[in-house]
Write a protein that holds these residues in place. Sequence first.
Motif, PDB file in Angstrom:
ATOM      1  N   PHE A  19      10.314   7.881   6.264  1.00  0.00           N
ATOM      2  CA  PHE A  19       8.855   7.816   5.803  1.00  0.00           C
ATOM      3  C   PHE A  19       8.806   6.714   4.608  1.00  0.00           C
ATOM      4  N   ALA A  20       7.508   6.202   4.827  1.00  0.00           N
ATOM      5  CA  ALA A  20       7.158   5.189   3.669  1.00  0.00           C
ATOM      6  C   ALA A  20       5.729   5.263   3.618  1.00  0.00           C
ATOM      7  N   LEU A  21       5.391   5.325   2.325  1.00  0.00           N
ATOM      8  CA  LEU A  21       3.979   5.556   1.915  1.00  0.00           C
ATOM      9  C   LEU A  21       3.223   4.169   2.061  1.00  0.00           C
ATOM     10  N   ALA A  26      -3.926  -1.044   2.789  1.00  0.00           N
ATOM     11  CA  ALA A  26      -2.877  -2.012   3.635  1.00  0.00           C
ATOM     12  C   ALA A  26      -3.102  -1.326   5.035  1.00  0.00           C
ATOM     13  N   ASN A  27      -3.868  -0.278   5.279  1.00  0.00           N
ATOM     14  CA  ASN A  27      -4.043  -0.068   6.775  1.00  0.00           C
ATOM     15  C   ASN A  27      -5.211   0.538   6.932  1.00  0.00           C
TER      16      ASN A  27
END
Length: 66
Positions: A19-21, A26-27
């Motif tokens: 998992f990455a924040l 950015a999205n």
Amino acid sequence: MDLSYKIQDLLRRKWNVKFALVNREANSAADWMAKKAKKGAHSDSDYFLWTAPGVELDWILHQEAA
């Protein structure tokens, strides 16, 4: 192949998950969909389904791809 067999196949796999924040800046597409789904949470529907991106989301996707 039957859907139940596909699901069983996915469940049998050995998954490595990370998992990455990702900041909303950015999205933009995911942020836009989350906001739209949140508005839909006040409806009687149990889920929010898009079958096509629509004009606004299509524009966001093109901006992110550039």
